[in-house]
Design an enzyme around this catalytic site. Structure first.
Site, PDB file in Angstrom:
ATOM      1  N   GLY A  59       0.778  -1.231   0.000  1.00 43.14           N
ATOM      2  CA  GLY A  59       0.000   0.000   0.000  1.00 43.14           C
ATOM      3  C   GLY A  59       0.807   1.277   0.000  1.00 43.14           C
ATOM      4  O   GLY A  59       0.279   2.352  -0.283  1.00 43.14           O
ATOM      5  N   ARG A  60       2.107   1.185   0.322  1.00 46.85           N
ATOM      6  CA  ARG A  60       2.959   2.376   0.277  1.00 46.85           C
ATOM      7  C   ARG A  60       4.378   1.999  -0.159  1.00 46.85           C
ATOM      8  O   ARG A  60       5.348   2.646   0.225  1.00 46.85           O
ATOM      9  CB  ARG A  60       2.983   3.088   1.626  1.00 46.85           C
ATOM     10  CG  ARG A  60       3.426   2.242   2.801  1.00 46.85           C
ATOM     11  CD  ARG A  60       3.576   3.109   4.042  1.00 46.85           C
ATOM     12  NE  ARG A  60       3.879   2.316   5.221  1.00 46.85           N
ATOM     13  CZ  ARG A  60       4.299   2.840   6.373  1.00 46.85           C
ATOM     14  NH1 ARG A  60       4.482   4.142   6.480  1.00 46.85           N
ATOM     15  NH2 ARG A  60       4.540   2.070   7.413  1.00 46.85           N
ATOM     16  N   ARG A  71       5.732 -13.124   0.643  1.00 45.74           N
ATOM     17  CA  ARG A  71       5.262 -13.315   2.004  1.00 45.74           C
ATOM     18  C   ARG A  71       4.425 -14.587   2.125  1.00 45.74           C
ATOM     19  O   ARG A  71       3.919 -15.108   1.135  1.00 45.74           O
ATOM     20  CB  ARG A  71       4.406 -12.110   2.430  1.00 45.74           C
ATOM     21  CG  ARG A  71       5.135 -10.781   2.433  1.00 45.74           C
ATOM     22  CD  ARG A  71       4.159  -9.639   2.277  1.00 45.74           C
ATOM     23  NE  ARG A  71       4.730  -8.332   2.590  1.00 45.74           N
ATOM     24  CZ  ARG A  71       5.424  -7.584   1.753  1.00 45.74           C
ATOM     25  NH1 ARG A  71       5.631  -8.006   0.511  1.00 45.74           N
ATOM     26  NH2 ARG A  71       5.898  -6.416   2.114  1.00 45.74           N
ATOM     27  N   ASP A 125       1.453 -11.310   6.667  1.00 45.89           N
ATOM     28  CA  ASP A 125       1.928 -10.465   5.568  1.00 45.89           C
ATOM     29  C   ASP A 125       3.272  -9.820   5.894  1.00 45.89           C
ATOM     30  O   ASP A 125       3.876  -9.183   5.027  1.00 45.89           O
ATOM     31  CB  ASP A 125       0.889  -9.384   5.223  1.00 45.89           C
ATOM     32  CG  ASP A 125       0.538  -8.510   6.413  1.00 45.89           C
ATOM     33  OD1 ASP A 125       0.047  -9.050   7.414  1.00 45.89           O
ATOM     34  OD2 ASP A 125       0.755  -7.289   6.348  1.00 45.89           O
ATOM     35  N   ASN A 126       3.756 -10.002   7.135  1.00 47.17           N
ATOM     36  CA  ASN A 126       5.073  -9.506   7.525  1.00 47.17           C
ATOM     37  C   ASN A 126       6.097 -10.632   7.635  1.00 47.17           C
ATOM     38  O   ASN A 126       7.191 -10.421   8.165  1.00 47.17           O
ATOM     39  CB  ASN A 126       5.003  -8.784   8.871  1.00 47.17           C
ATOM     40  CG  ASN A 126       4.252  -7.480   8.789  1.00 47.17           C
ATOM     41  OD1 ASN A 126       4.148  -6.885   7.722  1.00 47.17           O
ATOM     42  ND2 ASN A 126       3.705  -7.029   9.897  1.00 47.17           N
TER      43      ASN A 126
END
Length: 475
Positions: free
Chosen positions: A95-96, A189, A263-264
């Site tokens: 998202g960024r 991921r 997701d990390n």
């Protein structure tokens, strides 16, 4: 001592293009009003042949995000789902940030350049796609310290201040903005696999498994492992090996990641994506890093459990390709692999020769009890007892006295009263100088001290059959 990272020529290798049409979306970087170079990691730039860029060229590629030669023609925002604090969320993705480039290092291993704060993407939701300068400074510090302490981590490659005023609810605002680039072996991921399971894209799942095995090669499963010839089973065994070592490395470093969502979790086994991290002010299994982790799900002492749970979610996704039993057998290896990693890493941090799991476990338990009783921060404790010195007369001292020293501590570095640390007060002190006076001297000084710590500690011990470093040049 640890040597400097190995130099290599620039060799583009945009392998992800083969699967990009279903794993990512092409995006355009934000157009920032300013580009002030604040940090460039030439130690690691030389591993991919980019240390020769002048500052203008560096800013062009890592501030304006002009494509690198013969690399990805356009940035790729990766698609993934994930469990966030054990709640499944299909509405996430880069998202960024985005994947900017892929290159080979001197040992032909693929390295990624990925961004943070580079602008909005289709997965930004309500976010502005930006990164605070403070967040970038914190990531510099986290990655430098973790690297020094032998953790397999992404490297902060570049930080460029971008001249925007950002509003955040968790720090004084408006605050300064930055675009950051990280260097790592990959950005695939566990949540990437979860997305394909949710969409029932089994053909793409097979392709992703093949891509990961080819791009991030590892050990074959044990000879008696069921299904050891199946690609999905091989991949899970490799991920479990990497994650068990990663979890142990955090524990020995006294590090709390803070947000261990799926997701990390990078299947390359690298620690990355640093948000509300902390180093322990004292040994406390209940210590949490994230102010919003009200239940202590990702507390310091629960990190191994969290990592194993995430590996289990990868196994659930891979069930789309194979039977359950071989996947469970792979997960069952996590606990013994974790104990082995704790044994070798704890002895390494203390600078003594390991003596086998049973005796090493007794050493670890005695050390934990000693830290709990004294309230001493882990980095001070390990520094004080490095090479078996200052054993003392307590239970830990008695156990430590039976170990042979494996590290030299006669040099001036080890005669200091304390090692460089990154407790929250020190991090805030460094940021305060930048925020109030644009004084970067404390940051540069602390990075230099941390790198010297890494040189003094040397390379962390690797599991049997693996190289001493996951990223070229760290040994």
């Amino acid at each position: 001592m640890r040597s400097e990272p190995q130099a290599s020529a620039y060799r583009p290798a945009p392998r992800i293009e083969a699967i990009a049409d279903w794993i990512a979306s092409p995006v355009t970087a934000a157009d920032f009003p300013k580009h002030i170079l604040r940090f460039r990691n030439d130690r690691w730039a030389r591993t991919v042949g980019l240390d020769g860029l002048d500052d203008a060229g560096w800013i062009a590629h890592f501030g304006r995000f002009e494509p690198l030669p013969d690399n990805l023609p356009q940035p790729l925002a990766l698609r993934y789902h994930g469990h966030q604090f054990r709640v499944y969320n299909p509405n996430i993705g880069d998202g960024r940030g985005f994947l900017q480039a892929q290159m080979l290092d001197g040992q032909d291993r693929v390295l990624d350049l990925g961004t943070k704060g580079s602008g909005q993407t289709p997965y930004s939701r309500d976010g502005d796609g930006r990164l605070t300068l403070k967040g970038a400074v914190r990531e510099i510090l986290a990655t430098e310290m973790l690297e020094a302490l032998g953790v397999n981590t992404s490297r902060t490659f570049s930080v460029i201040e971008t001249g925007e005023a950002l509003w955040r609810g968790d720090e004084p605002s408006p605050t300064r903005s930055a675009a950051m680039v990280r260097l790592s072996h990959g950005h695939i991921r566990i949540g990437t696999f979860q997305r394909l399971l949710a969409l029932e894209e089994s053909a793409h799942m097979e392709q992703l498994v093949a891509y990961c095995l080819a791009t991030y090669p590892g050990n074959l499963p044990p000879e008696d492992a069921p299904g050891r010839d199946e690609p999905a089973v091989i991949l899970l065994h490799q991920v479990v090996e990497r994650m068990a070592d990663l979890a142990a490395s955090w524990m020995v470093a006294g590090f709390v990641h803070g947000v261990l969502n799926t997701d990390n979790m990078n299947i390359s086994g690298e620690s990355f994506d640093y948000g509300p991290w902390r180093w322990l002010p004292q040994w406390d299994p209940r210590f949490t890093a994230a102010y919003f982790d009200h239940s202590g799900l990702y507390a310091f002492g629960r990190q191994p459990e969290a990592v194993l749970w995430n590996c289990g979610q990868l196994a659930v996704a891979l069930r789309q390709l194979t039977e359950t039993a071989p996947l469970v057998a792979a997960l069952d290896r996590f606990a013994p692999l974790y104990q082995q990693a704790m044994s070798r890493r704890f002895a390494w941090r203390l600078g003594v020769t390991p003596q086998g799991l049973e005796r090493d476990n007794a050493l670890i338990q005695a050390a934990e009890q000693a830290m709990l009783a004294s309230g001493e921060a882990p980095e001070q404790f390990f520094f004080h007892h490095r090479g078996g010195r200052n054993a003392g007369a307590d239970r830990f001292g008695e156990v430590l006295g039976t170990y042979a020293p494996a590290a030299e501590t006669s040099g001036p570095f080890w005669q200091q009263p304390a090692p460089p640390g990154l407790l929250i007060d020190e991090v805030e002190r460094i940021w305060d100088g930048i925020d109030r006076h644009d004084d970067w001297s404390a940051l540069h000084a602390r990075v230099a001290e941390i790198r010297e710590l890494g040189r003094q500690l040397g390379a962390a011990p690797a599991p049997a059959g693996q190289a001493a470093s996951h990223v070229s040049g760290a040994s």
